[in-house]
Design an enzyme around this catalytic site. Structure first.
Site, PDB file in Angstrom:
ATOM      1  CG  ASP A 104      71.595   7.048  64.935  1.00 35.57           C
ATOM      2  OD1 ASP A 104      72.027   6.902  66.093  1.00 35.57           O
ATOM      3  OD2 ASP A 104      70.557   7.682  64.666  1.00 35.57           O
ATOM      4  CD  GLU A 152      68.992   2.814  71.096  1.00 35.38           C
ATOM      5  OE1 GLU A 152      67.752   2.875  71.152  1.00 35.38           O
ATOM      6  OE2 GLU A 152      69.707   3.824  71.191  1.00 35.38           O
TER       7      GLU A 152
END
Ligand SMILES: *[C@@H]1O[C@H](CO)[C@@H](O)[C@H](O)[C@H]1NC(C)=O
Ligand SMILES: *[C@@H]1O[C@H](CO)[C@@H](O)[C@H](O)[C@H]1NC(C)=O
Ligand SMILES: *[C@@H]1O[C@H](CO)[C@@H](O)[C@H](O)[C@H]1NC(C)=O
Ligand SMILES: *[C@@H]1O[C@H](CO)[C@@H](O)[C@H](O)[C@H]1NC(C)=O
Ligand SMILES: *[C@@H]1O[C@H](CO)[C@@H](O)[C@H](O)[C@H]1NC(C)=O
Ligand SMILES: *[C@@H]1O[C@H](CO)[C@@H](O)[C@H](O)[C@H]1NC(C)=O
Ligand SMILES: *[C@@H]1O[C@H](CO)[C@@H](O)[C@H](O)[C@H]1NC(C)=O
Ligand SMILES: *[C@@H]1O[C@H](CO)[C@@H](O)[C@H](O)[C@H]1NC(C)=O
Length: 577
Positions: free
Chosen positions: A37, A213
């Site tokens: 991420d 997302e």
């Protein structure tokens, strides 16, 4: 031969072109070892990347670079219990996907800390941000919470001063259809100024596996862009981009979507690519970071024990103004002609001569109180045991550091460890989480209340049932194998090693000849266990696989207080031979 000569001749003429084509390659991942991420930011000539840390403490490493090639860990955004209190937090909950931004002299790091899981409801916690004026100070504010329930929070400052919080959330706790939500907030309090709006549902069929997302909003040449990740966190993971006239849309789909997706060819050496963020260099060029895994495939098994790492790639814009990631090619471990070479392989050798731990070490969850010292015995890392052991969903006296290459060996010397009871144990581990760790150490052989000798203990864990590649395990129990190997010395130093190769690990030890570190020599290593690294690449049922392997040292009273400190002479991570 003729071709070689021709090539040499051409290269002499076109020195620069040939050099850039053949000599230089950007070597990925730029942050080897689990660093999922990634979010990237540039301020002046400084680049910063932050990544996820889950149930590790401290949370969210901040890496710094001035050339996009050499990255240095400068600290962690969440480094105090007031910012991150991981007490009993389940494996792979904890600190999720950050976003790093800068506005008017202040750095902002958005985060979501998931303290509990409610599998049945899958309700999300409140995201928050922390701030600092000096990112090199390691001194970030306490959390300022948003009102929204969700994760992957992004902040965007519009030119008129409006501040948008954009996140990934669900429609309701039953259907669990994910979507990109947004509202305007008051940046001084985090409080909502508008109701939440569902601004995008992604490019995939809008069901519970689509998982839009990781949103990031950018304003580029008067157009707003919405970059997201989709497809879940496995092989279908991807990046897609939309654009529109406002930070909330309406969105025009990029016909080239997905702009980052390696899942169409499962033979590519990099997989699960997505969750990207982009940044512009001072020279006007654009760059992107994304996560990816490097599966080591044998038969049906994908060994991905290093987890999701951070990759860098060039970003260009096509004639229609759409960003193109990595020139439209699948993300790979080498991007020719870009930046400079930098090897994955690194030697890490800490002789514990400093007074404080280097930034690359982690605790499992937030320590209740300190359990280590670098000054109690100079040039040794001393661990004071607590009652927790590796595998307890709590805070064992354990220090971890990420494994950074598949073929990496971890080595230390446990110096003169004298276990006072048969519960006292110290050693090393290759650790994924509470259900997946493999340890080799020294344990007492006497009674629980003291006395007796010591032996080497080797403990390996694997899921009880057949495991397959990504998420196919159906087991919810773990088989633990424990073996004991005699030691010939009563108190001498014991060298401990974990040899990693692409698809397996071996645990071993050797006894020292003397208590004096300067004259000590060690015999041949005895390997007490070899096991398949797929067992560090799968998750138990109802759990997730978000991290990757770390090496660690621990000292435990196995459920009881212990009085025996464990001294470690050095910490070496080096290429396996
Ligand atoms: C960069 O790496 C490539 C292979 O990956 C090698 O052929 C080349 O010589 C290296 N260049 C430099 C400048 O080190
Ligand atoms: C920028 O920060 C300064 C000082 O903190 C403040 O006075 C000013 O109002 C801020 N400007 C904007 C546009 O937020
Ligand atoms: C969602 O849609 C995709 C594509 O049609 C399908 O492959 C997938 O199984 C669906 N997932 C669910 C949970 O319905
Ligand atoms: C932005 O506009 C300028 C001027 O038209 C152009 O040169 C540049 O390529 C554009 N940048 C992007 C990212 O589209
Ligand atoms: C898939 O990737 C492999 C490995 O790079 C390559 O050899 C193969 O040609 C690719 N297949 C397709 C259909 O592109
Ligand atoms: C440890 O010692 C206790 C007696 O104090 C004994 O009951 C127990 O079985 C021993 N455990 C091991 C693993 O040897
Ligand atoms: C494993 O899960 C099944 C179904 O979810 C349950 O019936 C069983 O008791 C569980 N076993 C263990 C060892 O937790
Ligand atoms: C990795 O370890 C396994 C098991 O010990 C062994 O069979 C294999 O040859 C090793 N591979 C390499 C590249 O060393």
């Amino acid at each position: 031969m003729a071709m070689d000569l021709l090539q040499t001749f051409l290269c002499l003429i076109l020195v620069l072109v040939c050099q850039s084509r053949t000599s230089f390659a950007l070597v990925n991942p730029i942050l080897p070892g689990w660093n999922p991420d990634p979010t990237i930011l540039r301020v002046g000539s400084d680049y910063f990347i932050a990544t996820s840390t889950f149930e590790y403490f401290p949370g969210h490493p901040i890496y710094h670079s001035t050339n996009l090639v050499d990255w240095e860990l400068i600290g962690h955004a969440l480094n105090r219990p007031a910012q991150l209190s991981l007490f009993g937090t389940p494996s792979d909950a904890g600190a999720w996907a950050p976003t790093l931004r800068y506005h008017n002299g202040t750095f902002y790091l958005m985060s979501t800390v998931r303290y509990v899981y409610t599998y049945e409801l899958r309700q999300f916690p409140r995201s928050f941000f922390v701030t600092t004026k000096d990112i090199f100070s390691n001194d970030w504010s306490d959390p300022i919470y948003f009102d929204a329930l969700g994760y992957d929070a992004d902040l965007f400052w519009d030119t008129n001063g409006d501040v948008y919080n954009t996140w990934s959330g669900i429609n309701n706790a039953i259907d669990k259809i994910y979507g990109i939500y947004q509202n305007k907030i008051d940046i001084s309090t985090g409080n909502s100024l508008t109701l939440a709006e569902l601004i995008f549902t992604g490019t995939l069929p809008d069901n519970s596996s689509a998982r839009p997302e990781g949103p990031h909003i950018y304003l580029i040449n008067s157009t707003y862009y919405l970059l997201i990740a989709e497809g879940g966190s496995g092989p279908e993971h991807r990046s897609t981009i939309q654009r529109g006239p406002t930070p909330s849309g309406p969105w025009e789909n990029n016909p080239a979507n997905p702009i980052l997706f390696n899942g169409a060819n499962l033979s590519l050496p990099v997989q699960y690519t997505g969750h990207a963020d982009i940044v512009q260099a001072p020279d006007g060029a654009w760059w992107g970071v994304a996560l990816g895994v490097r599966p080591q495939t044998v038969g049906d098994f994908n060994h991905i024990q290093l987890g999701r790492e951070t990759f860098l790639f060039p970003v260009t814009f096509d004639t229609e103004g759409w960003p193109v990631f990595n020139h439209g090619l699948p993300l790979s471990t080498e991007i020719p002609g870009v930046l400079a070479n930098k090897s994955h392989l690194s030697l890490f050798h800490d002789t514990f001569d400093s007074k404080t731990l280097q930034d690359s070490y982690y605790f499992l969850r937030t320590p209740y109180k300190p359990f280590h010292s670098l000054t109690a015995r100079p040039s040794f890392l001393r661990l004071f045991a607590n009652s927790y052991a590796p595998g307890d969903r709590d805070n064992p006296a354990m220090i971890l550091r990420k494994q950074t290459s598949y073929e990496e060996t971890f080595e230390t010397v446990l110096d003169s460890f004298l276990p006072e009871s048969n519960l006292t144990e110290a050693g090393m581990t290759v650790f994924y989480g509470d259900f997946a760790h493999n340890d080799i150490g020294v344990v007492g052989t006497g009674s629980e209340d003291g006395g007796g000798g010591r032996v080497v203990v080797t403990r390996t864990l694997r899921p009880a049932e057949q495991v397959g590649p990504w998420a196919l395990t159906t087991t919810n129990s773990t088989v633990t194998t424990v073996t004991y190997t005699p030691l010939s010395t009563k108190s001498g130093p014991v060298k401990l090693v974990i040899v990693g190769n692409s698809t397996s690990y071996s645990l071993g030890f050797a006894e020292g000849s003397s208590d004096d570190p300067d004259t000590d020599s060690f015999g041949k290593i005895t390997y007490t266990a070899t096991f398949d690294s797929v067992f560090l690449s799968v998750m138990p049922v109802n759990d997730f696989f978000f991290k990757g392997a770390s090496f660690g040292v621990y000292n435990t009273g196995n459920g009881r207080p212990s009085l025996s400190p464990a001294d470690f002479r050095y910490w070496k991570q080096m290429p396996s031979d």
